[in-house]
Write a protein that holds these residues in place. Structure first.
Motif, PDB file in Angstrom:
ATOM      1  N   ASN A 209       0.831  -1.213   0.000  1.00  0.00           N
ATOM      2  CA  ASN A 209       0.000   0.000   0.000  1.00  0.00           C
ATOM      3  C   ASN A 209       0.857   1.252   0.000  1.00  0.00           C
ATOM      4  O   ASN A 209       0.572   2.223  -0.704  1.00  0.00           O
ATOM      5  N   ASN A 210       1.914   1.236   0.791  1.00  0.00           N
ATOM      6  CA  ASN A 210       2.798   2.394   0.865  1.00  0.00           C
ATOM      7  C   ASN A 210       3.515   2.626  -0.458  1.00  0.00           C
ATOM      8  O   ASN A 210       3.661   3.764  -0.911  1.00  0.00           O
ATOM      9  N   GLN A 211       3.959   1.543  -1.103  1.00  0.00           N
ATOM     10  CA  GLN A 211       4.641   1.671  -2.392  1.00  0.00           C
ATOM     11  C   GLN A 211       3.705   2.217  -3.466  1.00  0.00           C
ATOM     12  O   GLN A 211       4.098   3.079  -4.266  1.00  0.00           O
ATOM     13  N   PHE A 212       2.471   1.724  -3.480  1.00  0.00           N
ATOM     14  CA  PHE A 212       1.495   2.240  -4.452  1.00  0.00           C
ATOM     15  C   PHE A 212       1.217   3.718  -4.204  1.00  0.00           C
ATOM     16  O   PHE A 212       1.064   4.501  -5.140  1.00  0.00           O
ATOM     17  N   ASN A 213       1.144   4.105  -2.936  1.00  0.00           N
ATOM     18  CA  ASN A 213       0.918   5.506  -2.591  1.00  0.00           C
ATOM     19  C   ASN A 213       2.052   6.378  -3.117  1.00  0.00           C
ATOM     20  O   ASN A 213       1.827   7.455  -3.685  1.00  0.00           O
ATOM     21  N   GLU A 214       3.289   5.919  -2.943  1.00  0.00           N
ATOM     22  CA  GLU A 214       4.445   6.668  -3.434  1.00  0.00           C
ATOM     23  C   GLU A 214       4.452   6.744  -4.964  1.00  0.00           C
ATOM     24  O   GLU A 214       4.766   7.787  -5.540  1.00  0.00           O
ATOM     25  N   GLN A 220       4.814  11.574 -11.913  1.00  0.00           N
ATOM     26  CA  GLN A 220       5.487  12.496 -12.836  1.00  0.00           C
ATOM     27  C   GLN A 220       7.008  12.344 -12.747  1.00  0.00           C
ATOM     28  O   GLN A 220       7.706  12.280 -13.765  1.00  0.00           O
ATOM     29  N   ILE A 221       7.539  12.267 -11.523  1.00  0.00           N
ATOM     30  CA  ILE A 221       8.977  12.127 -11.329  1.00  0.00           C
ATOM     31  C   ILE A 221       9.456  10.764 -11.814  1.00  0.00           C
ATOM     32  O   ILE A 221      10.511  10.639 -12.445  1.00  0.00           O
ATOM     33  N   ILE A 222       8.667   9.724 -11.542  1.00  0.00           N
ATOM     34  CA  ILE A 222       9.045   8.365 -11.958  1.00  0.00           C
ATOM     35  C   ILE A 222       9.171   8.284 -13.471  1.00  0.00           C
ATOM     36  O   ILE A 222      10.145   7.723 -14.002  1.00  0.00           O
ATOM     37  N   GLN A 223       8.206   8.850 -14.186  1.00  0.00           N
ATOM     38  CA  GLN A 223       8.256   8.813 -15.645  1.00  0.00           C
ATOM     39  C   GLN A 223       9.342   9.740 -16.188  1.00  0.00           C
ATOM     40  O   GLN A 223      10.007   9.423 -17.181  1.00  0.00           O
ATOM     41  N   LYS A 232       8.523  -1.023 -10.508  1.00  0.00           N
ATOM     42  CA  LYS A 232       7.822  -2.262 -10.822  1.00  0.00           C
ATOM     43  C   LYS A 232       8.487  -3.446 -10.128  1.00  0.00           C
ATOM     44  O   LYS A 232       7.806  -4.325  -9.575  1.00  0.00           O
ATOM     45  N   GLN A 233       9.826  -3.456 -10.114  1.00  0.00           N
ATOM     46  CA  GLN A 233      10.564  -4.527  -9.452  1.00  0.00           C
ATOM     47  C   GLN A 233      10.330  -4.520  -7.938  1.00  0.00           C
ATOM     48  O   GLN A 233      10.259  -5.569  -7.304  1.00  0.00           O
ATOM     49  N   CYS A 234      10.222  -3.306  -7.352  1.00  0.00           N
ATOM     50  CA  CYS A 234       9.960  -3.189  -5.909  1.00  0.00           C
ATOM     51  C   CYS A 234       8.608  -3.798  -5.558  1.00  0.00           C
ATOM     52  O   CYS A 234       8.480  -4.559  -4.584  1.00  0.00           O
ATOM     53  N   ILE A 235       7.593  -3.454  -6.367  1.00  0.00           N
ATOM     54  CA  ILE A 235       6.254  -4.011  -6.143  1.00  0.00           C
ATOM     55  C   ILE A 235       6.278  -5.525  -6.337  1.00  0.00           C
ATOM     56  O   ILE A 235       5.684  -6.285  -5.563  1.00  0.00           O
ATOM     57  N   LYS A 236       6.986  -5.979  -7.378  1.00  0.00           N
ATOM     58  CA  LYS A 236       7.067  -7.405  -7.682  1.00  0.00           C
ATOM     59  C   LYS A 236       7.734  -8.167  -6.544  1.00  0.00           C
ATOM     60  O   LYS A 236       7.258  -9.244  -6.137  1.00  0.00           O
ATOM     61  N   LYS A 237       8.806  -7.616  -5.991  1.00  0.00           N
ATOM     62  CA  LYS A 237       9.527  -8.264  -4.899  1.00  0.00           C
ATOM     63  C   LYS A 237       8.656  -8.388  -3.659  1.00  0.00           C
ATOM     64  O   LYS A 237       8.569  -9.453  -3.044  1.00  0.00           O
TER      65      LYS A 237
END
Length: 585
Positions: A209-214, A220-223, A232-237
């Protein structure tokens, strides 16, 4: 249940007791639901007795009494319909009550979160707090609508079944109850091994939940920096870790719950078959044997249901523990002085402050007097302590050493109501609600539309609002994304202009506004000075040049203070900062 220490046992019962206390206001509905459960269980158990009677008195004896057969069939159908109907109503009542209880629980969590000190939000990710308010309360809901209902129904069904079994044949019933110590043993082992795994599951859910929130907030910064793959790898892990923990629980359920309990039932059934050869055959009638086989199957189901609820109960206790941890966090401390501020005078004496009680002081030995209706500006490099000092004047943080007096009263003695009505702040990054312009300015306060339009004109927003389809009732969207950064700041300034606080703090509030609009804001501030003390944090020379007193902060200390003219004459910190700023332009 098996616990590693007596402390774990005490904690378990304390949390469960607190969760059950929320039931107290819904006693009437739950009593009705429990009565429905009891009657449904009795009607369910009476069915096999009728069939047993039918076998022994009609089938075995070849007594084809049509009237009796019809009565048995009608009675059996009535019992089944009654059982289904009552179970339906008890399910509705339990779920309805559970939803209401969880609503109250969520309100308590939100109330607690809204009253907590700001340092809690400085150190804890927002996603974790959201997870406790949504996911954890939803899991606790299952305690009320599933666990309590299932356990009570199962206990009632077991008790009624045992009464029926002993009334039919006590030898067989004595063999059947051997299953209970076996089930208790299974529950012990399940409790021991499931608790740590369930805590891990909650931790991984919270992290996700925290990762999705971030990700959503920083899309905008991520893209912009091409970091999609990394996130994506963080969520996957984390999802993989959550999956592995869930699989451990599923394996534990698959081993210790239904298969093992079904094996126990099979063993008991074998015991009943053997007992037929040991005891005299006249003790056992075919109908009684059928009833026992039926009851054994019915006994197996509630035992499996109770054991299955162990998983949900454990999850609810873990979630309850996290919820109460948030609820029990000490609230923001305010005083009891309810009197309104008579003046906006500020006096700071020997103030020292550090975040989270660290040894590193953000502010060091601050001494300052700001007269009522005065105009004081704070200036300094990034990290010099300007915003920290403003937050202390707002009463957001308690400080380590020193005194702050507002209206000649210690700030810690002032009530929340007195502070929030008397001291207002406009921040550099204002919060814009996904609501109308009117709501964003009034924020629940009773302010006339005439006053709203006056303020909009004052901050140069009239033409923008008039161009919108619904004027001040136009919705600004999520975080005000259809507004520029400068327009958001003007909305935030308008919020405080609709009232006349005794102290008005502006923390870089004009940083993203063009020079012409800023000049209009400056003129509005001059009119507000008739009612309020102004404390302005800014870097622009145009914003601070008219201040009565300019306070220069460096590494948490006041290194200079005085008017623009005096400080320029000294040629110290302030003079260097202004010269550097002029060179940029």
């Amino acid at each position: 249940m098996l616990f590693n220490t007596s402390h774990d046992l005490t904690r378990f019962w304390n949390i469960l007791n607190r969760l059950l206390k929320y039931i107290s206001i819904w006693k009437k509905q739950l009593i009705i639901a429990f009565l429905c459960l009891i009657i449904a269980s009795i009607t369910e158990v009476l069915g096999p007795i009728l069939i047993s009677y039918f076998i022994d008195n009609i089938v075995v004896s070849h007594n084809l009494n049509i009237t009796l057969i019809v009565f048995i069939i009608i009675g059996f159908i009535i019992l089944q319909i009654s059982s289904v109907t009552l179970n339906y109503y008890q399910t509705i009542l339990f779920n309805k009550t559970a939803v209401k209880i969880v609503q109250n629980l969520r309100l308590d969590v939100i109330k607690s979160a809204l009253q907590q000190p700001l340092y809690i939000f400085d150190t804890q990710p927002i996603g974790q707090i959201i997870s406790r308010i949504t996911n954890d309360t939803e899991i606790v809901k299952e305690l009320y609508d599933t666990v309590i209902a299932t356990v009570f129904r199962s206990i009632v069904l077991i008790c009624v079944t045992l009464i029926a079994m002993f009334s039919l044949e006590w030898h067989m019933a004595s063999i059947a109850i051997i299953i209970f110590p076996m089930v208790i043993m299974v529950m012990f082992f399940y409790q021991k091994y499931s608790t740590p795994i369930l805590r891990k599951v909650k931790e991984y859910t919270e992290n996700t939940n925290n990762q999705f929130n971030e990700i959503i907030n920083g899309m905008q910064i991520i893209q912009q920096f091409n970091q999609e793959k990394k996130f994506k790898q963080c969520i996957k892990k984390n999802s993989k870790l959550h999956y592995l923990a869930r699989m451990k629980i599923l394996r534990l359920d698959g081993l210790l719950l239904r298969p093992l309990l079904s094996l126990f039932s099979a063993i008991i059934l074998c015991g009943l078959i053997i007992s037929c050869n040991i005891f005299s055959t006249h003790l056992f009638e075919i109908g009684v044997l059928y009833a026992f086989i039926s009851y054994l199957g019915r006994l197996n189901e509630p035992l499996i249901a109770i054991t299955t609820q162990q998983s949900i109960l454990q999850q609810a206790i873990v979630s309850g523990e996290r919820i109460f941890e948030l609820i029990d966090t000490p609230n923001q401390i305010y005083g009891s002085d309810l009197l309104k501020l008579n003046s906006g005078s500020i006096e700071i004496k020997n103030l020292n402050f550090s975040y989270h009680n660290n040894t590193f002081y953000t502010l060091k030995n601050i001494n300052l007097i700001i007269p009522s209706k005065g105009f004081t500006a704070f200036i300094g490099h990034t990290g010099s302590g300007k915003s920290t000092l403003a937050n202390l004047l707002m009463g957001y943080y308690s400080f380590n050493q020193g005194k702050i007096y507002i209206d000649k009263r210690p700030i810690h003695s002032l009530s929340h109501q007195t502070l929030r009505k008397g001291v207002l702040m406009v921040q550099q990054e204002p919060l814009i609600l996904a609501d109308s312009i009117l709501t964003n300015i009034t924020l629940g306060r009773h302010i006339s539309e005439k006053k709203i339009w006056q303020v909009l004109n004052m901050v140069q927003l009239t033409s923008l609002v008039q161009s919108m389809p619904q004027g001040i009732y136009s919705n600004l969207g999520e975080k005000g994304n259809n507004l520029s950064v400068g327009e958001k700041q003007l909305i935030a300034i308008a919020r405080v202009f609709v009232v006349n606080p005794k102290i008005l703090i502006l923390d870089e509030a004009t940083a993203n506004i063009d020079s012409e609009t800023e000049q209009n804001i400056q003129n509005a501030l001059l009119s507000i000075r008739k009612f309020s003390t102004l404390v302005v944090i800014a870097h622009r020379l145009s914003t601070i040049i008219k201040a009565d007193n300019i306070v220069v902060l460096h590494q948490g200390k006041i290194v200079e203070k005085g008017s623009h003219k005096i400080l320029m004459h000294k040629k110290g910190y302030y003079w260097k900062m202004i010269k550097t700023q002029i060179k940029k332009y």
